[in-house]
Design an enzyme around this catalytic site. Structure first.
Site, mmCIF file in Angstrom:
data_model
loop_
_atom_site.group_PDB
_atom_site.id
_atom_site.type_symbol
_atom_site.label_atom_id
_atom_site.label_comp_id
_atom_site.label_asym_id
_atom_site.label_seq_id
_atom_site.Cartn_x
_atom_site.Cartn_y
_atom_site.Cartn_z
ATOM 1 N N ASN A 70 122.879 31.574 45.361
ATOM 2 C CA ASN A 70 123.625 32.636 46.035
ATOM 3 C C ASN A 70 123.351 32.525 47.531
ATOM 4 O OD1 ASN A 70 124.683 35.025 47.010
ATOM 5 N ND2 ASN A 70 123.138 36.350 46.064
ATOM 6 N N LYS A 119 124.675 34.167 49.935
ATOM 7 C CA LYS A 119 124.834 35.426 50.676
ATOM 8 C C LYS A 119 125.652 35.183 51.953
ATOM 9 C CE LYS A 119 120.473 36.831 48.726
ATOM 10 N NZ LYS A 119 119.396 37.784 48.753
ATOM 11 N N HIS A 128 125.442 42.626 42.549
ATOM 12 C CA HIS A 128 124.185 42.254 43.207
ATOM 13 C C HIS A 128 123.605 43.504 43.871
ATOM 14 C CE1 HIS A 128 121.362 40.447 45.993
ATOM 15 N NE2 HIS A 128 121.430 39.335 45.276
ATOM 16 N N GLU A 157 122.347 44.017 46.635
ATOM 17 C CA GLU A 157 122.757 44.221 48.039
ATOM 18 C C GLU A 157 124.145 44.845 48.112
ATOM 19 O OE1 GLU A 157 121.929 40.220 49.331
ATOM 20 O OE2 GLU A 157 119.796 40.597 49.021
ATOM 21 N N GLU A 201 117.460 40.803 38.220
ATOM 22 C CA GLU A 201 116.927 40.634 39.573
ATOM 23 C C GLU A 201 116.208 41.910 40.015
ATOM 24 O OE1 GLU A 201 119.068 37.346 41.887
ATOM 25 O OE2 GLU A 201 120.058 39.214 42.335
ATOM 26 N N GLY A 216 113.926 38.180 47.957
ATOM 27 C CA GLY A 216 113.578 37.799 49.329
ATOM 28 C C GLY A 216 112.186 38.210 49.774
ATOM 29 N N SER A 245 113.067 35.649 44.480
ATOM 30 C CA SER A 245 111.996 34.791 45.008
ATOM 31 C C SER A 245 111.687 33.566 44.153
ATOM 32 C CB SER A 245 110.722 35.608 45.255
ATOM 33 O OG SER A 245 110.953 36.560 46.276
ATOM 34 N N GLY A 274 118.349 32.761 45.748
ATOM 35 C CA GLY A 274 118.899 33.100 47.063
ATOM 36 C C GLY A 274 118.392 32.127 48.112
ATOM 37 N N GLY A 275 117.361 32.533 48.847
ATOM 38 C CA GLY A 275 116.836 31.756 49.974
ATOM 39 C C GLY A 275 116.634 30.274 49.685
#
Ligand code: PEP
Length: 252
Positions: free
Chosen positions: A12, A14, A99, A101, A169, A175, A214, A235-236
């Site tokens: 993802n 983002k 999600h 967010e 999640e 994150g 994470s 993600g990251g």
């Protein structure tokens, strides 16, 4: 890694990524081709602006491209929104919905997530529905209650066996570098499986449940080996080729 379901590793991106990042997609495609993954599907969900470029680039490859959101409406006067038909028009295969967010910054309720999921499925897009608890909910022992409620309200009523995926999640793990312990991940995934079987019967058993929050090259192997975990939403670590590849290296 041998599991009873094919794994899905989903990136993802983002609000990150420009046209120049197509290079990573080319590298990823080469890597996937060489490694010949038999038991793993691989998905990248970039922002809308580059989704068309990525989907054209990856057309004849085994890399899937998806979106991070879609509208619950079909078409019309909804400035700034993107419909599932538009995503399908550029050959996207999946969409992430609900999600945390989006739930937090765009006030998306589980009821809205459900409408979006129904709309996406009608347009033959596969759907990844995200659920997860906040830190205060976890601390007060409400994790399963919160997730049970999100599932009850977000899940569409009609699915086919492979067009729905659920991602667990925990919001506090996204994150942050923090992750739940293996036992907690197992318990939540087992709980989600139970709820899916209650709702969908035998089809529910075949739904993949991803863990997200994470995930990185150091912890991916251990997380993916937990029972009831059928992949990861990353993600990251999906933004850098080397990091994402290291996660894929645990799969086959
Ligand atoms: C996410 O936001 O879906 C996610 C899992 O992020 P990260 O891997 O950066 O925690």
């Amino acid at each position: 890694m041998k599991k009873n379901k094919k794994l899905l590793i989903a990136g993802n991106w983002k609000m990150n990524g420009l046209r120049k990042n197509s290079l990573m997609i080319s590298n990823l495609m080469k890597y996937i081709k060489n490694k010949k993954f038999k038991n793993t599907d691989i998905l990248i969900c970039p922002p809308f602006t580059i989704a068309n470029i990525f989907s054209t680039l990856s057309k004849k490859s085994n890399l899937m491209i998806g979106a991070q959101n879609c509208s619950d409406k079909v078409s019309g006067a909804f400035t700034g929104d993107i419909s599932p038909e538009m995503l399908k028009d550029i050959d996207l295969e999946m969409v992430i919905l609900g999600h945390s967010e989006r739930r937090e910054y765009h006030n998306e309720t589980s009821e809205i997530v459900k409408l979006k999921a129904i709309n996406a499925l009608k347009n033959k897009l596969n759907v990844i529905i995200c659920v997860g608890e906040s830190l205060s909910q976890k601390k007060s022992g409400k994790t399963l209650r919160v997730i049970g409620d999100q599932l009850k309200k977000s899940l569409p009523d009609k699915i086919s066996s492979n067009n729905l995926i659920v991602a667990y999640e925990p919001i506090w793990a996204i994150g942050s570098g923090l992750i739940p312990n293996n036992e907690d991940i197992y318990k939540v995934h087992e709980f989600i499986t139970k709820k899916l079987v209650e709702k969908y019967g035998a089809k529910g058993k075949r739904i993949k449940i991803l863990y997200g929050g994470s995930v990185n090259k150091k912890n991916a192997g251990e997380i993916l080996s937990i029972d009831y975990v059928n992949g990861a939403l990353v993600g990251g670590a999906s933004l850098k080729y080397k990091d994402f590849k290291s996660i894929l290296d645990f799969c086959n």
